[in-house]
Design a protein around this motif. Structure first.
Motif, PDB file in Angstrom:
ATOM      1  N   ARG A 178       0.844  -1.260   0.046  1.00  0.00           N
ATOM      2  CA  ARG A 178      -0.078  -0.203   0.140  1.00  0.00           C
ATOM      3  C   ARG A 178       0.940   1.263   0.098  1.00  0.00           C
ATOM      4  O   ARG A 178       0.493   2.092  -0.537  1.00  0.00           O
ATOM      5  CB  ARG A 178      -0.855  -0.066   1.471  1.00  0.00           C
ATOM      6  N   GLY A 180       1.857   6.307  -6.974  1.00  0.00           N
ATOM      7  CA  GLY A 180       0.748   7.316  -7.330  1.00  0.00           C
ATOM      8  C   GLY A 180       1.208   8.785  -7.383  1.00  0.00           C
ATOM      9  O   GLY A 180       0.681   9.622  -8.161  1.00  0.00           O
ATOM     10  N   LYS A 181       2.091   8.952  -6.559  1.00  0.00           N
ATOM     11  CA  LYS A 181       2.624  10.434  -6.440  1.00  0.00           C
ATOM     12  C   LYS A 181       3.579  10.727  -7.749  1.00  0.00           C
ATOM     13  O   LYS A 181       3.566  11.832  -7.966  1.00  0.00           O
ATOM     14  CB  LYS A 181       3.153  10.809  -5.231  1.00  0.00           C
ATOM     15  N   GLU A 198       2.606   1.509  -3.433  1.00  0.00           N
ATOM     16  CA  GLU A 198       1.371   1.854  -4.527  1.00  0.00           C
ATOM     17  C   GLU A 198       1.357   3.633  -4.251  1.00  0.00           C
ATOM     18  O   GLU A 198       0.934   4.123  -5.191  1.00  0.00           O
ATOM     19  CB  GLU A 198       0.127   1.285  -4.169  1.00  0.00           C
ATOM     20  N   GLY A 199       1.065   3.901  -3.027  1.00  0.00           N
ATOM     21  CA  GLY A 199       0.874   5.454  -2.826  1.00  0.00           C
ATOM     22  C   GLY A 199       2.147   6.139  -3.354  1.00  0.00           C
ATOM     23  O   GLY A 199       1.898   7.131  -3.914  1.00  0.00           O
ATOM     24  N   GLU A 200       3.267   5.847  -3.071  1.00  0.00           N
ATOM     25  CA  GLU A 200       4.290   6.636  -3.578  1.00  0.00           C
ATOM     26  C   GLU A 200       4.370   6.571  -5.310  1.00  0.00           C
ATOM     27  O   GLU A 200       4.647   7.603  -5.949  1.00  0.00           O
ATOM     28  CB  GLU A 200       5.676   6.024  -3.191  1.00  0.00           C
TER      29      GLU A 200
END
Length: 193
Positions: A184, A191-192, A187-189
């Motif tokens: 997670r 997405g940025k 995935e967040g990194e």
């Protein structure tokens, strides 16, 4: 647009051999003059008059027979002069592109770009450091869960196999949860970006 034909060998032969003797003298002279020129170009109006003269004379020759081997003549298109403003602008663009290409090729020749290379290495080191810390954290968390469960299960179970089995189950659950959290976060990194 085509407005003339380039004479072929059949029309030349017919004029030279006298097959067109029944034509009016003015028309024959005009045909000879057109064939004597360098390009031997016959205008469509001249061909129309030739056709009419052949019909009036009731000649056994038809126009399509005379035009056998002729080509459509397309006059060369005049090339307009180039706009001097456009030429100057193109030269400026070419010079700018050549200058950018030169800078790109020679950027590592001087010591000015070493900071870029060192900053690139620093970024890679920081990235590797973050990976090592994450892996170390994962290992420590799973090992700690295993050890705590192994020691705590002694108060519940009496068999050593039950201690180990409970510790493996709890360590597996903690490891899966840790992997889920890492995915997670990754995935967040991403997405940025």
């Amino acid at each position: 647009m085509a407005a003339a034909l380039r004479a072929g060998p059949r029309l030349r032969r017919a004029l030279e051999s006298g097959e067109l003797a029944e034509l009016p003298a003015a028309l024959r002279a005009e045909l000879e003059q057109a064939l004597a020129s360098e390009e031997a170009v016959l205008s469509f109006s001249l061909l129309r008059r030739l056709h009419a003269a052949l019909r009036e004379a009731e000649s056994p020759l038809y126009l399509y027979q005379l035009l056998e081997g002729c080509d459509v003549y397309l006059p060369p298109l005049p090339v307009p002069p180039r706009n001097p403003e456009l030429v100057a602008r193109l030269e400026r663009i070419r010079a700018r592109l050549a200058n950018e290409e030169y800078r790109r090729m020679t950027r590592n020749v001087t010591g000015q770009e070493t900071r870029g290379t060192l900053s690139e290495i620093g970024r890679q080191v920081r990235s590797m450091k973050a990976v090592f810390i994450t892996v170390f954290n994962f290992i420590v968390t799973v090992a700690t869960a295993f050890a705590c469960t192994l020691l705590g299960s002694r108060y519940i179970f009496t068999e050593p196999a039950a201690h180990v089995l409970a510790a493996v189950i709890v360590a597996s659950v903690v490891g899966l949860a840790e992997l889920y959290m890492m995915v997670r976060a990754l995935e967040g990194e991403l997405g940025k970006l």
